[in-house]
Design an enzyme around this catalytic site. Structure first.
Site, PDB file in Angstrom:
ATOM      1  N   HIS A  84      -7.879  -8.423  -7.990  1.00 41.07           N
ATOM      2  CA  HIS A  84      -8.273  -9.156  -6.545  1.00 41.07           C
ATOM      3  C   HIS A  84      -8.752  -8.128  -5.493  1.00 41.07           C
ATOM      4  O   HIS A  84      -7.632  -8.024  -4.713  1.00 41.07           O
ATOM      5  CB  HIS A  84      -7.246 -10.374  -6.203  1.00 41.07           C
ATOM      6  CG  HIS A  84      -6.977 -11.182  -7.601  1.00 41.07           C
ATOM      7  ND1 HIS A  84      -6.253 -10.959  -8.648  1.00 41.07           N
ATOM      8  CD2 HIS A  84      -7.423 -12.381  -7.637  1.00 41.07           C
ATOM      9  CE1 HIS A  84      -6.154 -12.132  -9.307  1.00 41.07           C
ATOM     10  NE2 HIS A  84      -6.921 -12.842  -9.002  1.00 41.07           N
TER      11      HIS A  84
ATOM     12  N   HIS B 182       0.800  -1.069  -0.058  1.00 44.24           N
ATOM     13  CA  HIS B 182       0.017   0.044   0.007  1.00 44.24           C
ATOM     14  C   HIS B 182       0.799   1.412   0.099  1.00 44.24           C
ATOM     15  O   HIS B 182       0.588   2.227  -0.581  1.00 44.24           O
ATOM     16  CB  HIS B 182      -0.960  -0.048   1.056  1.00 44.24           C
ATOM     17  CG  HIS B 182      -2.023  -1.052   0.990  1.00 44.24           C
ATOM     18  ND1 HIS B 182      -2.407  -1.798   2.057  1.00 44.24           N
ATOM     19  CD2 HIS B 182      -2.596  -1.661   0.000  1.00 44.24           C
ATOM     20  CE1 HIS B 182      -3.194  -2.741   1.694  1.00 44.24           C
ATOM     21  NE2 HIS B 182      -3.470  -2.638   0.338  1.00 44.24           N
TER      22      HIS B 182
ATOM     23  N   ASP C 128      -2.912  -8.625  -7.719  1.00 44.02           N
ATOM     24  CA  ASP C 128      -2.701  -9.246  -6.227  1.00 44.02           C
ATOM     25  C   ASP C 128      -3.256 -10.115  -5.813  1.00 44.02           C
ATOM     26  O   ASP C 128      -4.456 -10.422  -4.843  1.00 44.02           O
ATOM     27  CB  ASP C 128      -3.074  -8.116  -5.184  1.00 44.02           C
ATOM     28  CG  ASP C 128      -2.979  -8.224  -3.604  1.00 44.02           C
ATOM     29  OD1 ASP C 128      -2.180  -9.320  -3.434  1.00 44.02           O
ATOM     30  OD2 ASP C 128      -3.543  -7.585  -2.853  1.00 44.02           O
TER      31      ASP C 128
ATOM     32  N   GLU D 281     -13.601  -9.276  -8.119  1.00 44.10           N
ATOM     33  CA  GLU D 281     -13.376 -10.109  -6.938  1.00 44.10           C
ATOM     34  C   GLU D 281     -14.308 -11.254  -6.994  1.00 44.10           C
ATOM     35  O   GLU D 281     -15.490 -11.247  -7.284  1.00 44.10           O
ATOM     36  CB  GLU D 281     -13.926  -9.382  -5.649  1.00 44.10           C
ATOM     37  CG  GLU D 281     -13.663 -10.284  -4.326  1.00 44.10           C
ATOM     38  CD  GLU D 281     -12.358 -10.929  -4.105  1.00 44.10           C
ATOM     39  OE1 GLU D 281     -12.458 -12.294  -4.058  1.00 44.10           O
ATOM     40  OE2 GLU D 281     -11.448 -10.096  -4.043  1.00 44.10           O
TER      41      GLU D 281
END
Length: 288
Positions: free
Chosen positions: A42, A19, A168, A121
């Protein structure tokens, strides 16, 4: 594949690296008035409560954001770490740290009107949480219950021809490593000016230990591709275990400012978050 829940890991040392880098890249994209897209393959649940549920069971945030939080306004704290912690602070009141932003929330609170956030997702529980979190957002965010690897194929290049693609996956399945490599091979030629950010874990698994080198070879095999590779390790690998001891970020077309910011932040993070003598970082780049 549905056993993975990011709430167990929210705010840990791997999230700090991931992050912090994402915030730096978003700040760079925001310097120009032209709109851009952020595509997250993701996305996870979007936001996490560090004071209840999964986060308290694992206490992994103690290896990351919980340790950094009291240092957010200290003079010696590197600028990249301060910028990251400022985005975490935007979700919380005063000195209390309760909410931790996943990558979708970080992007959402930084993007402007006219920019767009595209989220994928597949986890049935995480997608429900993600949609609930963004339920009141009518514009600028689109959410799809789909495999982000497949979804990416149909939307590149994004309409503004500017964008950040965040890849990710949980890497619980060994195939994730191969799918990341294949996704980059297909995506970069289609959207050659885009920035791609790949996160991966450092664990005692052959696929993980070889992945950084595979990513660098991929970058070298594509004509005129700049890349940056950073890793942060907080401890040595546990014998016979698959515990997370570090992580890496591989960036294709990185902002020119990123290397210097990480060169300042990574040694400080090793000193601040390191658990044993195996704590270390790497930082390397290729410019075409």
């Amino acid at each position: 594949m549905f056993s993975y829940r990011h709430g167990f890991h929210a705010g840990n040392h791997a999230d700090v690296l991931k992050h912090m880098v994402l915030v730096q890249m978003l700040e760079h994209l925001l310097q120009k008035d032209k709109p851009f897209w952020v595509i997250d393959t993701h996305a996870g649940g979007g936001i996490y409560d560090l004071t209840s549920g999964y986060a308290t069971k694992s206490a992994e945030a103690d290896s990351g954001v919980n340790t950094l939080w009291p240092l957010r306004n200290k003079k010696a704290t590197p600028e990249a770490v301060k910028s990251y912690l400022a985005q975490v602070a935007a979700l919380n009141s005063g000195d209390t740290l309760q909410w931790y932003p996943g990558s979708p929330q970080l992007a959402a609170q930084m993007l402007r009107q006219g920019d767009h956030l595209r989220l994928y997702e597949l986890h049935p529980t995480e997608i429900k949480l993600l949609r609930g979190h963004f339920e009141s957002v009518r514009r600028g965010v689109s959410i799809e219950e789909a495999d982000g690897f497949n979804g990416l194929r149909g939307i590149l290049p994004p309409p503004p021809k500017r964008g950040l693609v965040h890849i990710d996956p949980p890497y619980e399945a060994k195939e994730d490593y191969k799918r990341v490599l294949q996704t980059l091979k297909e995506a970069i030629p289609r959207f050659a000016t885009g920035t791609y950010a790949v996160w991966y874990p450092e664990v005692a698994r052959m696929e993980s230990q070889q992945f950084g080198a595979q990513l660098k070879r991929l970058g070298g095999s594509l004509e005129k591709v700049d890349w940056l590779h950073a890793t942060l390790r907080v401890k040595g690998a546990e014998k016979g275990g698959l515990g997370l001891y570090g992580s890496g970020m591989f960036i294709v077309n990185p902002p020119w400012t990123l290397y210097d910011r990480l060169a300042e932040a990574l040694p400080w993070l090793v000193e601040t978050l390191g658990v044993d003598d195996y704590a270390a970082y790497t930082l390397e780049a290729q410019q075409s």
